[in-house]
Design a protein around this motif. Structure first.
Motif, PDB file in Angstrom:
ATOM      1  N   GLN A  82       0.828  -1.196   0.000  1.00 56.17           N
ATOM      2  CA  GLN A  82       0.000   0.000   0.000  1.00 56.17           C
ATOM      3  C   GLN A  82       0.870   1.256   0.000  1.00 56.17           C
ATOM      4  O   GLN A  82       0.621   2.207  -0.724  1.00 56.17           O
ATOM      5  N   SER A  83       1.917   1.253   0.829  1.00 49.27           N
ATOM      6  CA  SER A  83       2.916   2.331   0.777  1.00 49.27           C
ATOM      7  C   SER A  83       3.922   1.955  -0.300  1.00 49.27           C
ATOM      8  O   SER A  83       4.328   0.801  -0.404  1.00 49.27           O
ATOM      9  N   TYR A  84       4.324   2.907  -1.090  1.00 50.14           N
ATOM     10  CA  TYR A  84       5.092   2.602  -2.297  1.00 50.14           C
ATOM     11  C   TYR A  84       6.484   2.060  -1.969  1.00 50.14           C
ATOM     12  O   TYR A  84       7.040   1.250  -2.708  1.00 50.14           O
ATOM     13  N   GLY A  85       7.079   2.511  -0.854  1.00 49.07           N
ATOM     14  CA  GLY A  85       8.371   1.987  -0.437  1.00 49.07           C
ATOM     15  C   GLY A  85       9.492   2.309  -1.403  1.00 49.07           C
ATOM     16  O   GLY A  85      10.409   1.496  -1.585  1.00 49.07           O
ATOM     17  N   LEU A  86       9.440   3.489  -2.021  1.00 58.10           N
ATOM     18  CA  LEU A  86      10.484   3.874  -2.976  1.00 58.10           C
ATOM     19  C   LEU A  86      11.640   4.562  -2.239  1.00 58.10           C
ATOM     20  O   LEU A  86      11.449   5.167  -1.187  1.00 58.10           O
ATOM     21  N   TYR A  87      12.833   4.497  -2.836  1.00 54.59           N
ATOM     22  CA  TYR A  87      14.001   5.168  -2.271  1.00 54.59           C
ATOM     23  C   TYR A  87      14.008   6.611  -2.767  1.00 54.59           C
ATOM     24  O   TYR A  87      14.182   6.856  -3.965  1.00 54.59           O
ATOM     25  N   ARG A 146       9.064  -2.233 -10.300  1.00 53.74           N
ATOM     26  CA  ARG A 146      10.131  -2.820  -9.482  1.00 53.74           C
ATOM     27  C   ARG A 146       9.833  -4.282  -9.167  1.00 53.74           C
ATOM     28  O   ARG A 146      10.750  -5.113  -9.064  1.00 53.74           O
ATOM     29  N   ALA A 147       8.547  -4.621  -9.022  1.00 55.17           N
ATOM     30  CA  ALA A 147       8.176  -6.026  -8.820  1.00 55.17           C
ATOM     31  C   ALA A 147       8.296  -6.812 -10.121  1.00 55.17           C
ATOM     32  O   ALA A 147       8.770  -7.954 -10.135  1.00 55.17           O
ATOM     33  N   ILE A 148       7.883  -6.203 -11.234  1.00 53.35           N
ATOM     34  CA  ILE A 148       7.918  -6.882 -12.539  1.00 53.35           C
ATOM     35  C   ILE A 148       9.340  -7.229 -12.938  1.00 53.35           C
ATOM     36  O   ILE A 148       9.612  -8.316 -13.471  1.00 53.35           O
ATOM     37  N   VAL A 149      10.286  -6.311 -12.686  1.00 56.49           N
ATOM     38  CA  VAL A 149      11.658  -6.500 -13.163  1.00 56.49           C
ATOM     39  C   VAL A 149      12.313  -7.729 -12.542  1.00 56.49           C
ATOM     40  O   VAL A 149      13.225  -8.323 -13.114  1.00 56.49           O
ATOM     41  N   ARG A 150      11.802  -8.145 -11.383  1.00 54.71           N
ATOM     42  CA  ARG A 150      12.332  -9.335 -10.698  1.00 54.71           C
ATOM     43  C   ARG A 150      12.039 -10.615 -11.457  1.00 54.71           C
ATOM     44  O   ARG A 150      12.744 -11.618 -11.297  1.00 54.71           O
ATOM     45  N   ARG A 151      10.939 -10.621 -12.239  1.00 55.99           N
ATOM     46  CA  ARG A 151      10.446 -11.844 -12.883  1.00 55.99           C
ATOM     47  C   ARG A 151      10.241 -12.957 -11.851  1.00 55.99           C
ATOM     48  O   ARG A 151      10.787 -14.068 -11.976  1.00 55.99           O
ATOM     49  N   PRO A 152       9.445 -12.691 -10.828  1.00 56.07           N
ATOM     50  CA  PRO A 152       9.251 -13.668  -9.749  1.00 56.07           C
ATOM     51  C   PRO A 152       8.289 -14.770 -10.158  1.00 56.07           C
ATOM     52  O   PRO A 152       7.591 -14.679 -11.167  1.00 56.07           O
ATOM     53  N   ALA A 153       8.222 -15.796  -9.324  1.00 58.29           N
ATOM     54  CA  ALA A 153       7.247 -16.864  -9.538  1.00 58.29           C
ATOM     55  C   ALA A 153       5.866 -16.437  -9.076  1.00 58.29           C
ATOM     56  O   ALA A 153       4.851 -16.921  -9.586  1.00 58.29           O
ATOM     57  N   VAL A 154       5.816 -15.510  -8.099  1.00 58.39           N
ATOM     58  CA  VAL A 154       4.550 -15.096  -7.496  1.00 58.39           C
ATOM     59  C   VAL A 154       4.576 -13.592  -7.235  1.00 58.39           C
ATOM     60  O   VAL A 154       5.577 -13.058  -6.744  1.00 58.39           O
ATOM     61  N   PHE A 155       3.464 -12.920  -7.572  1.00 58.42           N
ATOM     62  CA  PHE A 155       3.255 -11.532  -7.176  1.00 58.42           C
ATOM     63  C   PHE A 155       2.328 -11.507  -5.968  1.00 58.42           C
ATOM     64  O   PHE A 155       1.296 -12.187  -5.954  1.00 58.42           O
ATOM     65  N   LEU A 156       2.672 -10.701  -4.969  1.00 58.51           N
ATOM     66  CA  LEU A 156       1.821 -10.475  -3.810  1.00 58.51           C
ATOM     67  C   LEU A 156       1.541  -8.975  -3.732  1.00 58.51           C
ATOM     68  O   LEU A 156       2.472  -8.176  -3.632  1.00 58.51           O
ATOM     69  N   MET A 157       0.260  -8.598  -3.781  1.00 65.93           N
ATOM     70  CA  MET A 157      -0.115  -7.188  -3.790  1.00 65.93           C
ATOM     71  C   MET A 157      -1.044  -6.899  -2.616  1.00 65.93           C
ATOM     72  O   MET A 157      -2.141  -7.455  -2.537  1.00 65.93           O
ATOM     73  N   ASP A 158      -0.577  -6.034  -1.717  1.00 69.95           N
ATOM     74  CA  ASP A 158      -1.328  -5.727  -0.504  1.00 69.95           C
ATOM     75  C   ASP A 158      -1.969  -4.346  -0.622  1.00 69.95           C
ATOM     76  O   ASP A 158      -1.324  -3.326  -0.384  1.00 69.95           O
ATOM     77  N   GLU A 159      -3.233  -4.300  -1.020  1.00 66.93           N
ATOM     78  CA  GLU A 159      -4.009  -3.074  -1.179  1.00 66.93           C
ATOM     79  C   GLU A 159      -3.211  -1.982  -1.890  1.00 66.93           C
ATOM     80  O   GLU A 159      -3.053  -0.857  -1.380  1.00 66.93           O
ATOM     81  N   PRO A 160      -2.689  -2.264  -3.096  1.00 67.74           N
ATOM     82  CA  PRO A 160      -1.806  -1.302  -3.764  1.00 67.74           C
ATOM     83  C   PRO A 160      -2.491  -0.023  -4.217  1.00 67.74           C
ATOM     84  O   PRO A 160      -1.814   0.954  -4.529  1.00 67.74           O
ATOM     85  N   LEU A 161      -3.819  -0.001  -4.279  1.00 68.43           N
ATOM     86  CA  LEU A 161      -4.520   1.172  -4.793  1.00 68.43           C
ATOM     87  C   LEU A 161      -5.137   2.037  -3.694  1.00 68.43           C
ATOM     88  O   LEU A 161      -5.774   3.047  -3.983  1.00 68.43           O
ATOM     89  N   SER A 162      -4.958   1.656  -2.455  1.00 70.77           N
ATOM     90  CA  SER A 162      -5.665   2.318  -1.352  1.00 70.77           C
ATOM     91  C   SER A 162      -5.309   3.797  -1.210  1.00 70.77           C
ATOM     92  O   SER A 162      -6.119   4.590  -0.738  1.00 70.77           O
ATOM     93  N   ASN A 163      -4.086   4.182  -1.587  1.00 73.93           N
ATOM     94  CA  ASN A 163      -3.661   5.567  -1.406  1.00 73.93           C
ATOM     95  C   ASN A 163      -3.982   6.458  -2.599  1.00 73.93           C
ATOM     96  O   ASN A 163      -3.607   7.635  -2.608  1.00 73.93           O
ATOM     97  N   LEU A 164      -4.645   5.926  -3.609  1.00 71.62           N
ATOM     98  CA  LEU A 164      -4.921   6.692  -4.819  1.00 71.62           C
ATOM     99  C   LEU A 164      -6.333   7.264  -4.775  1.00 71.62           C
ATOM    100  O   LEU A 164      -7.234   6.703  -4.149  1.00 71.62           O
ATOM    101  N   ASP A 165      -6.532   8.381  -5.477  1.00 77.06           N
ATOM    102  CA  ASP A 165      -7.879   8.934  -5.558  1.00 77.06           C
ATOM    103  C   ASP A 165      -8.725   8.098  -6.511  1.00 77.06           C
ATOM    104  O   ASP A 165      -8.230   7.196  -7.204  1.00 77.06           O
ATOM    105  N   ALA A 166     -10.034   8.389  -6.547  1.00 79.37           N
ATOM    106  CA  ALA A 166     -10.981   7.521  -7.257  1.00 79.37           C
ATOM    107  C   ALA A 166     -10.627   7.349  -8.734  1.00 79.37           C
ATOM    108  O   ALA A 166     -10.674   6.243  -9.267  1.00 79.37           O
TER     109      ALA A 166
END
Length: 377
Positions: A82-87, A146-166
């Motif tokens: 939910q929080s972007y966690g960017l540097y 940043r998640a896509i570039v990893r090419r992981p086996a699994v994506f886990l997304m925890d309320e990624p849109l909660s901080n955005l407006d409608a």
């Protein structure tokens, strides 16, 4: 790619049960949404898959590996929070590139992978910018890249849109849907927003107080809620629910009388969707008759609400319908659109009583659909 199996997984803190006996298989490349109100255990379930929380009981498998004892970095999962966690000190390019550096991916591959990931989320023109120079939607897209570039086996997304407006939520939701189709990676997505669940998911898991209430496709859960909690949680507006009594196939409650029901006598809760009923026309018998409580313009329709059966009951009407609050109004509720639930337990007891041969599920068929998960439970 990978299949995820949760085998009787529970999480407890002392006497408090966060997740209780969660048993489910998430198929390879499936987009599964964990849906429920705050505190229902959906984020805890995701954190156990990621390795950020230890399961108190049960086994977690990703692909052919039991991962209970593996560190998060060894589970081949990528998370979007939910929080972007960017540097803040790194530009977009370096933020996207960071997982490749940490995982010691050969530097010769970095540029191609970063630019491919940024193109997928339409960030090519922003690679030189710092996070502070981006909008909320753009920052979330950086987190996705940043998640896509990893090419992981699994994506886990925890309320990624909660901080955005409608408006941003709608556009970013469409982008996630498209990415899911393009990447074909097993994805577990946590949200309390039932619209996100209905639009994104291959299957939805509805949770309440750590317990799975129903598993199924969005259509199955919307059309055949397993209990009154699911019925009242899914849909905008939620399903109308009214208490009453069935006697001789007739449901009766305050200002409500609906006949033709194939159900044993007794106290029940009856439900139907706002779009399945209509305003009674001249000379047409109304199953619900009450005074108009409120009228709301939706654009393509108007929503009429009355008090009946001890509850507020809403029905959609054509956008040109006009009435004043306090005027009497009648609603026609087709028997085949009614759902019946046990008054005490809230569990489904009957619905969809239609003539056979019209291509619509019978009561027994719908009961089976509603109570049979789409995957192992």
């Amino acid at each position: 790619m990978a299949k995820i199996e949760l085998r009787n997984v529970s999480k407890r803190w002392g006497s408090f049960i966060g997740v209780d006996s969660f048993d489910l298989t998430i198929e390879d490349r499936e987009f599964l949404v964990l849906l429920g109100p705050s505190g229902c255990g959906k984020t805890t379930t995701m954190r156990m898959i990621a390795g950020l929380e230890d399961a108190t009981e049960g086994e977690i498998w990703i692909g052919d590996r039991k991962v209970n004892d593996l560190d998060p970095k060894d589970r081949d999962v990528a998370m979007v929070f939910q929080s972007y966690g960017l540097y803040p000190n790194l530009n977009v390019y370096e933020n996207i590139r960071f997982p490749l550096r940490v995982r010691k991916v050969p530097e010769g591959e970095h540029d191609e992978r970063v630019r491919r990931a940024s193109a997928m989320v339409e960030l090519d023109d922003f690679l030189h910018r710092k996070p502070a120079e981006l909008s909320g939607g753009q920052r979330q897209r950086v987190a996705l890249a940043r998640a896509i570039v990893r090419r992981p086996a699994v994506f886990l997304m925890d309320e990624p849109l909660s901080n955005l407006d409608a408006k941003l939520r709608v556009s970013t939701r469409a982008q996630i849907k498209n990415l899911s189709h393009e990447l074909k990676v097993t994805t577990v997505y946590v949200t309390h927003d039932q619209i996100e669940a209905m639009t994104l998911a291959d299957r939805v898991v509805v949770m309440k107080k750590g317990v799975v209430q129903q598993v199924g496709t969005p259509t199955e859960i919307y059309d055949n809620p397993a209990n009154t909690f699911v019925a009242g949680f899914i849909g905008s507006p939620a399903m109308n629910l009214m208490d009453g009594t069935v006697t001789g196939g007739v449901f009766q409650g305050r200002d409500v009388r609906i006949g033709g029901l194939d159900h044993a006598d007794g106290d029940v809760t009856l439900g139907f969707r706002a779009e399945d009923a209509s305003v009674a026309g001249p000379g047409e018998e109304a199953q619900i008759a009450a005074k108009l409580y409120t009228i709301e313009l939706l654009g393509d329709a108007v929503m009429l609400t009355v008090r009946a059966g001890g509850a507020l009951v809403s029905v959609k009407a054509p956008k040109d319908f006009r009435a004043e609050i306090g005027e009497p109004v009648g609603f026609v509720v087709p028997t085949e659109c009614c759902h019946l639930y046990d008054r005490k337990s809230g569990e489904r007891t009957g619905a969809w009583h239609r003539p056979q041969g019209d291509g619509v599920p019978s009561a027994s068929d719908a009961e089976r659909i509603a109570t049979t998960p789409a995957g192992p439970m």
